[in-house]
Design a protein around this motif. Structure first.
Motif, short mmCIF file in Angstrom:
data_model
loop_
_atom_site.label_atom_id
_atom_site.label_comp_id
_atom_site.label_asym_id
_atom_site.label_seq_id
_atom_site.Cartn_x
_atom_site.Cartn_y
_atom_site.Cartn_z
N ASP A 222 0.82 -1.21 0.00
CA ASP A 222 0.00 0.00 0.00
C ASP A 222 0.86 1.26 0.00
O ASP A 222 0.35 2.37 0.18
CB ASP A 222 -0.91 0.03 1.24
CG ASP A 222 -1.84 -1.18 1.29
OD1 ASP A 222 -2.17 -1.70 0.20
OD2 ASP A 222 -2.21 -1.61 2.40
N GLY A 223 2.15 1.07 -0.14
CA GLY A 223 3.05 2.23 -0.20
C GLY A 223 3.49 2.74 1.16
O GLY A 223 4.05 3.83 1.26
N VAL A 224 3.23 1.99 2.24
CA VAL A 224 3.65 2.43 3.57
C VAL A 224 5.14 2.14 3.73
O VAL A 224 5.58 1.00 3.59
CB VAL A 224 2.86 1.70 4.68
CG1 VAL A 224 3.39 2.09 6.05
CG2 VAL A 224 1.38 2.03 4.56
N GLN A 225 5.91 3.18 4.03
CA GLN A 225 7.36 3.03 4.19
C GLN A 225 7.80 3.30 5.63
O GLN A 225 8.88 2.91 6.03
CB GLN A 225 8.09 4.02 3.26
CG GLN A 225 7.82 3.79 1.79
CD GLN A 225 8.75 2.75 1.22
OE1 GLN A 225 9.94 2.97 1.12
NE2 GLN A 225 8.22 1.60 0.89
N ASP A 226 6.95 4.03 6.37
CA ASP A 226 7.31 4.44 7.73
C ASP A 226 6.26 3.91 8.71
O ASP A 226 5.11 4.36 8.70
CB ASP A 226 7.39 5.96 7.81
CG ASP A 226 8.41 6.50 6.83
OD1 ASP A 226 9.60 6.47 7.14
OD2 ASP A 226 7.99 6.91 5.72
N LEU A 227 6.69 2.99 9.51
CA LEU A 227 5.74 2.25 10.35
C LEU A 227 6.33 1.96 11.72
O LEU A 227 7.53 1.69 11.84
CB LEU A 227 5.39 0.96 9.61
CG LEU A 227 4.64 -0.17 10.29
CD1 LEU A 227 3.78 -0.90 9.26
CD2 LEU A 227 5.57 -1.17 10.95
N VAL A 228 5.48 2.06 12.74
CA VAL A 228 5.86 1.61 14.08
C VAL A 228 4.94 0.45 14.44
O VAL A 228 3.73 0.52 14.22
CB VAL A 228 5.70 2.74 15.11
CG1 VAL A 228 5.73 2.18 16.54
CG2 VAL A 228 6.79 3.79 14.96
N TYR A 229 5.54 -0.62 14.94
CA TYR A 229 4.75 -1.78 15.40
C TYR A 229 4.95 -1.90 16.90
O TYR A 229 6.09 -1.83 17.39
CB TYR A 229 5.24 -3.03 14.68
CG TYR A 229 4.68 -4.34 15.19
CD1 TYR A 229 3.32 -4.62 15.12
CD2 TYR A 229 5.53 -5.31 15.73
CE1 TYR A 229 2.81 -5.83 15.58
CE2 TYR A 229 5.03 -6.52 16.19
CZ TYR A 229 3.67 -6.77 16.10
OH TYR A 229 3.17 -7.97 16.55
#
Ligand SMILES: [Zn+2]
Length: 421
Positions: A222-229
C-alpha cells in the motif's frame, strides 16, 4: 548500504553493469513489495535498461523465482497490454520457529507469502527449561522439514523468534526475562538434534523485531514506508521501519518500548527498574486490573487467548471492572505511543498481540490521544491500526526473515540450498 536484515535493506542501483546479485534481488524485492508489473515497468522503476531487465527476469525465471502471468493494461500512453512479471517461488520457502512462554510453534511460508505448513505445541517453557524446550522445537522443525521434502519445496533459511534479546551471530538467546534464560544457545543445539538432516542456515532474532517484519510486509504494497509496530504480550516490544528500512540501533536492541520510563507510578518492572511502560500496559498489569487473582482468566495454566476472549466477552456485557481496565489501558497506550510517534513520525502505528484482541476498545481513544497531541494539527497525523496477524506476527516474520537470503543473493542462495527431493 546495510544488507543484513530481513527485507530490510533496499539496494540502490549504482552500477548498471552489475547484474547480480544485487539487481536480481532488487527486482525480486520490487515484485514482493509492490506486486506484479511488466518488464517495461520494472525498467522504469529500477532505472535499468530494458535489455538488462529481460536478462534478470529470465535468470530469475530459470531459478523458479518469478513467472510471467496475467496481462497488465494501461501502462504508458498507448496502454498496450503487457505480460506481468510476478513472484513465483512456490518451490522455495522459509521456516519460522517461535519459542514463547507457553507454546512453541513453526510455520513454513513460500516466497509469495503463502503458508504451506503450520504447527503449534503447548509448552510450559519456563518449567521445561532450554533442554526440554529445544527437544520440542526440534520435533516441530523436523515435521516442517518433512513437509517441505514431501512437497518438493526447498527451505533456504530457518529463523527462531526469541522472546527477548538474541545474538544472530552466535544463534543464542542472550536474555529472556520472561523465560529466565540467559545466554542459551539455540542454533547449534537444534542442528545437533537433527544431525542426520541437511539444514539451511539457522538464525535467532528478537520476536518483536520479526513481528515488525511481517506487519511491514503486509502493508508495504500500500506504499507504507514508515511504520511503528507495538505488540502487547507479557512484555511490550516492537520495531520501526523508516523509509522502508528496519531500524536496528547500534546493538540490534532498538525499540525496547516496554521499558520506557513513562509510568508516573514507580511500579517495579521485571527489568529491575521502576515505572516502565510495561508496568502500565503489559498483559500482567491489565489482568491485575481486570480480575481478581482467583478468577479463571488469571490462571496462567489455561490458554491465554481464550482467557482474553472471556474478558472481551465480559467487556461486551458491560462488566465495569473490565471496562475500567480497558480505559486505563487505552490511556497508558496513548501516553507511550505519543512519545514514540513524536520520536519517529510514522505514517502508521500497528498494534498487535493482546492490544489487537481488544482493538475495538482501544483504537478510537488511542487515536484521539495521538490526534490531540500532534505538534502540527494541520498535518495529518499517523493512523493507528490493528495488526494483520495478531498473535502470529513474530512466527510469520521469522519465516519471512528466513527467506531474506533469496533477496540478498537469489542465484547463490538457490545454488547453496539443500536439495530435498
Ligand atoms: Zn522495565
Amino acid at each position: 548500504m546495510r544488507t543484513d536484515a530481513a527485507g530490510l535493506a533496499r539496494p540502490r542501483v549504482t552500477d548498471r553493469s552489475s547484474i547480480r546479485p544485487g539487481n536480481l534481488g532488487l527486482v525480486l524485492r520490487l515484485l514482493r513489495d509492490g506486486g506484479p508489473r511488466s518488464r517495461t515497468a520494472l525498467a522504469e522503476d529500477t532505472g535499468l535498461p530494458k535489455a538488462t531487465i529481460s536478462t534478470l527476469v529470465n535468470e530469475l525465471s530459470d531459478l523458479g523465482l518469478v513467472r510471467e502471468g496475467d496481462l497488465v493494461r494501461g501502462e504508458g500512453v498507448i496502454g498496450r497490454p503487457r505480460l506481468a512479471v510476478e513472484l513465483d517461488g512456490r518451490g522455495v520457502c522459509g521456516i519460522g520457529l517461535e519459542i514463547n512462554c507457553d507454546y512453541v510453534a513453526t510455520i513454513v511460508v513460500d516466497l509469495r507469502g503463502r503458508t504451506v505448513f503450520e504447527r503449534r505445541a503447548a509448552a510450559d517453557v519456563p518449567l521445561l527449561g532450554p533442554g526440554g524446550t529445544l527437544d520440542i522445537t526440534a520435533g516441530l522443525l523436523e515435521s516442517a522439514i518433512a513437509h517441505t521434502r514431501a512437497g518438493g519445496i526447498t527451505p533456504v533459511g530457518i529463523t527462531v523468534a526469541a522472546p527477548g534479546g538474541a545474538d544472530p551471530a552466535t544463534g543464542t538467546i542472550t536474555t529472556s526475562v520472561n523465560l529466565d534464560w540467559h545466554d542459551v544457545a539455540v542454533g547449534g543445539p537444534l542442528k545437533e538434534r537433527l544431525a542426520g538432516t541437511v539444514l539451511p542456515p539457522v538464525s535467532v532474532r528478537n520476536d518483536a523485531h520479526l513481528g515488525t517484519v511481517a506487519e511491514y510486509l503486509a502493508v508495504a504494497g500500500d506504499g507504507v514506508q514508515d511504520l511503528v509496530y507495538v505488540t502487547g504480550e507479557v512484555g511490550v516490544g516492537g520495531g520501526v521501519y523508516n523509509a522502508g528500512r528496519f531500524y536496528h540501533g547500534a546493538h540490534d536492541r532498538a525499540c525496547e518500548f516496554g521499558h520506557m520510563p513513562v509510568n508516573p507510578e514507580p511500579v517495579p518492572c521485571v527489568c529491575g527498574r521502576l515505572g516502565c511502560w510495561e508496568t502500565m500496559v503489559g498483559l500482567g498489569a491489565f489482568l491485575k486490573k481486570a480480575a481478581d487473582p482467583t478468577d479463571t482468566v488469571r490462571n496462567t495454566m489455561t490458554d491465554r487467548e481464550q482467557r482474553l476472549a472471556e474478558l472481551h466477552r465480559r467487556a461486551g456485557a458491560g462488566d465495569e471492572r473490565v471496562l475500567g481496565a480497558l480505559r486505563d489501558l487505552a490511556a497508558g497506550l496513548g501516553r507511550g505511543l505519543s512519545l514514540i510517534v513524536d520520536a519517529f513520525d510514522p505514517r502508521l502505528v500497528v498494534v498487535g498481540g493482546y492490544f489487537h484482541q481488544f482493538a475495538d476498545y482501544l483504537l478510537e481513544p488511542v487515536q484521539r490521544i495521538l490526534d490531540e497531541r500532534t505538534l502540527a494539527p494541520a498535518v495529518t497525523t499517523c493512523q493507528v491500526r490493528p495488526s494483520t496477524y495478531m498473535y502470529t506476527s513474530a512466527l510469520r516474520g521469522a519465516a519471512q526473515y528466513a527467506l531474506e537470503s533469496i533477496y540478498q543473493d537469489p542465484a547463490g542462495t538457490m545454488n547453496r540450498s539443500p536439495a530435498l527431493t
